[in-house]
Design a protein around this motif. Structure first.
Motif, PDB file in Angstrom:
ATOM      1  N   ASP A   1     -36.935   7.475  -8.947  1.00  0.00           N
ATOM      2  CA  ASP A   1     -37.928   8.053  -8.034  1.00  0.00           C
ATOM      3  C   ASP A   1     -39.330   7.527  -8.288  1.00  0.00           C
TER       4      ASP A   1
ATOM      5  N   CYS B   1     -33.867   7.735  -6.960  1.00  0.00           N
ATOM      6  CA  CYS B   1     -32.801   8.258  -7.801  1.00  0.00           C
ATOM      7  C   CYS B   1     -33.430   9.008  -8.963  1.00  0.00           C
TER       8      CYS B   1
ATOM      9  N   ASP C   1     -34.166  12.571  -8.726  1.00  0.00           N
ATOM     10  CA  ASP C   1     -34.628  13.848  -8.193  1.00  0.00           C
ATOM     11  C   ASP C   1     -35.709  14.486  -9.067  1.00  0.00           C
TER      12      ASP C   1
ATOM     13  N   SER D   1     -40.639  14.666  -6.028  1.00  0.00           N
ATOM     14  CA  SER D   1     -40.012  13.965  -4.893  1.00  0.00           C
ATOM     15  C   SER D   1     -39.877  14.840  -3.651  1.00  0.00           C
ATOM     16  N   ARG D   2     -39.790  16.141  -3.838  1.00  0.00           N
ATOM     17  CA  ARG D   2     -39.660  17.017  -2.658  1.00  0.00           C
ATOM     18  C   ARG D   2     -41.010  17.350  -2.044  1.00  0.00           C
TER      19      ARG D   2
ATOM     20  N   THR E   1     -35.762  11.221  -0.189  1.00  0.00           N
ATOM     21  CA  THR E   1     -34.316  11.297  -0.368  1.00  0.00           C
ATOM     22  C   THR E   1     -34.014  10.689  -1.728  1.00  0.00           C
ATOM     23  N   THR E   2     -33.144  11.337  -2.484  1.00  0.00           N
ATOM     24  CA  THR E   2     -32.920  10.909  -3.860  1.00  0.00           C
ATOM     25  C   THR E   2     -31.522  11.294  -4.324  1.00  0.00           C
TER      26      THR E   2
ATOM     27  N   ALA F   1     -29.634  13.321  -7.255  1.00  0.00           N
ATOM     28  CA  ALA F   1     -29.807  14.279  -8.354  1.00  0.00           C
ATOM     29  C   ALA F   1     -28.724  14.004  -9.400  1.00  0.00           C
TER      30      ALA F   1
ATOM     31  N   VAL G   1     -29.382  13.973  -2.377  1.00  0.00           N
ATOM     32  CA  VAL G   1     -30.258  14.995  -1.807  1.00  0.00           C
ATOM     33  C   VAL G   1     -30.963  14.359  -0.619  1.00  0.00           C
TER      34      VAL G   1
ATOM     35  N   ARG H   1     -33.374  14.060   2.218  1.00  0.00           N
ATOM     36  CA  ARG H   1     -34.657  14.562   2.713  1.00  0.00           C
ATOM     37  C   ARG H   1     -35.133  13.613   3.813  1.00  0.00           C
TER      38      ARG H   1
END
Length: 186
Positions: free
Chosen positions: A80, A106, A108, A112-113, A120-121, A123, A156, A158
């Motif tokens: 990430d 990658c 998470d 990142s959110r 998008t990652t 977890a 994940v 996003r």
């Protein structure tokens, strides 16, 4: 997996940013192999080795943009931090994520959110990684060989991957076709 998600969305021009020591970073080899199985090969100009930090991601993307190479459809970063640097460089050039290029990371990490757009990652099961690392060390200390263990990760989804954007675009195109078909059929 990330590669399957990229294939499902329909991206064909894929970039990979991250360290290239395949033994230390098996996710890179797995990603490339999965894409290849789906019929996609990453061209050399889009396979960009960088250190695993935000600053390296930023400068690698800056250098890429300065070369004038056409943008890929999606950039997969091996962590990430690289992805955050890439998104920063793209944003400073006025390149919109995911409208013009999608970005996936990658690890998470918590930030990142909260970036715009949310990243998008992948977890990773960090607690299990830690536990298994200790077990492996204890095995080796007692003279037993280390085991090769594969842990499951979770994608994940996003905003930065463009999945929702592409899906809504497909629905719009389908709706337009249906409407034009109704008009032509009258």
């Amino acid at each position: 997996t990330v590669a399957n998600h990229i294939l499902h969305i329909g991206y064909r021009r894929v970039a990979l940013l991250g360290e290239r020591n395949r033994e230390r970073i098996p996710r890179a080899a797995g990603f490339v192999d999965a894409l290849r199985a789906g019929g996609i090969t990453i061209p050399p100009e889009l396979d960009i080795p960088v250190y695993l930090d935000e600053k390296s991601g930023y400068f690698a993307m800056e250098q890429f943009l300065e070369r004038g190479t056409p943008l890929p459809e999606v950039i997969y970063c091996l962590n990430d931090e690289i992805a955050l640097g890439v998104m920063s460089a793209l944003g400073q050039r006025g390149i919109r994520v995911p409208q013009e290029v999608a970005v996936i990371g990658c690890d998470d990490v918590s930030v990142s959110r909260y970036v715009d757009p949310p990243l998008t990652t992948v977890a990773l099961p960090k607690f299990e990684q830690g536990m298994l690392s200790v077990i492996q060390l204890l095995r080796q200390a007692s003279g037993m060989p280390a085991e090769n263990i594969v842990l499951n990760a979770k994608l994940v989804i996003r905003e930065s991957c463009g999945y929702r954007l592409r899906q809504s675009g497909r629905r719009s195109v389908q709706r337009e076709k249906a409407e034009s078909g109704q008009k032509n059929g009258d």
